[in-house]
Motif scaffolding. Structure first.
Motif, PDB file in Angstrom:
ATOM      1  N   ASP A  98      39.880  38.074  32.379  1.00 23.07           N
ATOM      2  CA  ASP A  98      39.198  37.379  33.319  1.00 23.07           C
ATOM      3  C   ASP A  98      37.641  37.206  33.133  1.00 23.07           C
ATOM      4  OD1 ASP A  98      41.482  36.992  34.485  1.00 23.07           O
ATOM      5  OD2 ASP A  98      41.055  38.128  36.645  1.00 23.07           O
ATOM      6  N   ASP A 100      35.655  37.597  35.236  1.00 27.26           N
ATOM      7  CA  ASP A 100      34.770  38.367  36.255  1.00 27.26           C
ATOM      8  C   ASP A 100      34.392  39.891  36.038  1.00 27.26           C
ATOM      9  OD1 ASP A 100      37.160  39.187  36.858  1.00 27.26           O
ATOM     10  OD2 ASP A 100      37.227  38.161  38.907  1.00 27.26           O
ATOM     11  N   GLN A 102      36.518  42.066  35.856  1.00 24.90           N
ATOM     12  CA  GLN A 102      37.525  42.944  36.684  1.00 24.90           C
ATOM     13  C   GLN A 102      38.595  43.465  35.610  1.00 24.90           C
ATOM     14  OE1 GLN A 102      38.841  40.424  40.247  1.00 24.90           O
ATOM     15  NE2 GLN A 102      38.384  42.279  41.304  1.00 24.90           N
ATOM     16  N   ARG A 204      34.621  42.898  41.641  1.00 25.74           N
ATOM     17  CA  ARG A 204      34.067  41.734  40.956  1.00 25.74           C
ATOM     18  C   ARG A 204      32.633  42.207  40.922  1.00 25.74           C
ATOM     19  NH1 ARG A 204      34.467  36.482  40.819  1.00 25.74           N
ATOM     20  NH2 ARG A 204      36.323  35.669  40.275  1.00 25.74           N
TER      21      ARG A 204
HETATM   22 MG    MG Z   1      38.947  38.521  39.679  1.00 30.91          MG
END
Ligand code: MG
Ligand code: UDP
Length: 315
Positions: A98, A100, A102, A204
């Motif tokens: 991802d 972000d 995460q 996040r």
């Molecule tokens: Mg995420």
């Protein structure tokens, strides 16, 4: 002396409105991957962002020659973005992660290690989601539980943070012609030696989670419908259950009639009617979901359209 092997590692990052964090994320990923003994490329798939994510990419790509970009013509959803990335990836192994942060990039070297030792699929499995809110956690739990039960595929706590060997990537990209995809499910379905690595989901860093409840329900439906016909069987079972129930009620009514009992029970009738009515509606709905999916598949529309590419070869 450069000790890098000739292996190429592709990192695929789907990004939808991630301009706030993408630069930082790329820096972190680049940093981590540099410690692996491979060559690498990073492919960011901009899934129809409205916030200039692709402009940022274009700029970064001027100095970072390992950075590649694909811009989809609109927001097609993460599944399509992942597919676009997998298709473009040239690596002997591909990692999907991802945008972000995460998914902790620190796991990348561990995944690559497992791959060198022979794993064809390395799944990063969520250990905790403490950084997510209670609602999101419950939602995720229900989603995974339902799918594992119905679909017979194991996505419990699994994530889209994975390493796939070239062989698995080609299988998914070339040999599975379906349009509607569920990445987590497919990578379990293909088989091959799997290794799981637990990780803690980070909060996040920038921006907000992009999943609306509706999108998640859509994903859950696609996932269920494309992996199992169990719901259809539930309809049949429901039918038999009501048949047996109806048999008893009918016997009772007939016996009553022969004994000359007065006809009563308006409440019973209305309740039965309503319950049966909703069974039928739900069943129709379930059948309808499958028909809708068949319709979607049969249209043979491409799962995404590409608007622009950075450093991606035409094929
Ligand atoms: Mg995420
Ligand atoms: N994403 C995407 N298309 C979408 C929604 C999300 O490519 O329509 C990307 C997003 O940019 C991020 C990843 O998918 O890199 C996960 O999204 P998000 O963080 O919103 O979801 P969650 O972490 O809750 O799974």
């Amino acid at each position: 002396m450069d000790t890098r092997s000739e292996n190429l590692l592709s990192i695929v990052i789907p990004a939808h409105n991630e301009s706030a964090g993408i630069e930082n994320a790329l820096a972190v990923v680049n940093n981590v991957v540099a410690s692996c003994r491979t060559q690498w490329e990073i492919i960011v798939v901009d899934d129809g962002s409205q916030d200039g994510t692709f402009d940022t990419l274009r700029q970064l790509a001027q100095t970072d020659t390992r950075l590649k970009g694909i811009r989809l013509s609109r927001n097609f959803g993460k599944e399509s973005a992942l597919l676009a990335g997998l298709k473009a990836a040239k690596g002997d192994a591909v990692i999907t992660i991802d945008a972000d942060l995460q998914h902790p990039p620190q796991l990348i070297p561990v995944m690559v290690d497992e791959w060198t030792k022979g794993a064809k699929v390395v799944d990063a499995v969520k250990r905790s989601r403490e950084n997510d809110g209670l609602f999101i956690r419950t939602r995720a739990r229900i989603f995974n539980r339902v799918l594992s039960k119905l679909g017979g595929i194991n996505v419990q706590n699994s994530s889209d943070f994975k390493l796939l060997d070239r062989k698995v990537v080609s299988t998914i990209v070339n040999e599975l012609p379906e349009r509607q995809r569920f990445y987590r499910g497919l990578s379990d379905w293909v088989g091959y030696p799997h290794v799981s690595i637990p990780f803690d989901v980070e909060g996040r860093v920038d921006g907000d989670g992009k999943w609306t409840l509706w999108r998640l329900i859509e994903l859950a439906t696609t996932a269920t419908v494309s992996f199992t016909s169990a719901p259809l069987r539930i309809v049949t079972v429901l039918g038999f259950v009501t048949l047996i129930f109806g048999f008893f009620v009918a016997t009772d009514a007939l016996v009553g009639w022969f004994q000359g009992r007065a006809v009563t029970g308006f409440a019973t009738i209305i309740i039965t009617l309503l319950i049966l009515g909703s069974f039928i509606m739900i069943s129709l709905g379930i059948v309808g979901e499958y028909i809708a999916k068949i319709y979607e598949e049969i249209k043979r529309r491409p799962p995404y359209l590409v608007e622009e590419k950075i450093r991606i070869d035409e094929d």
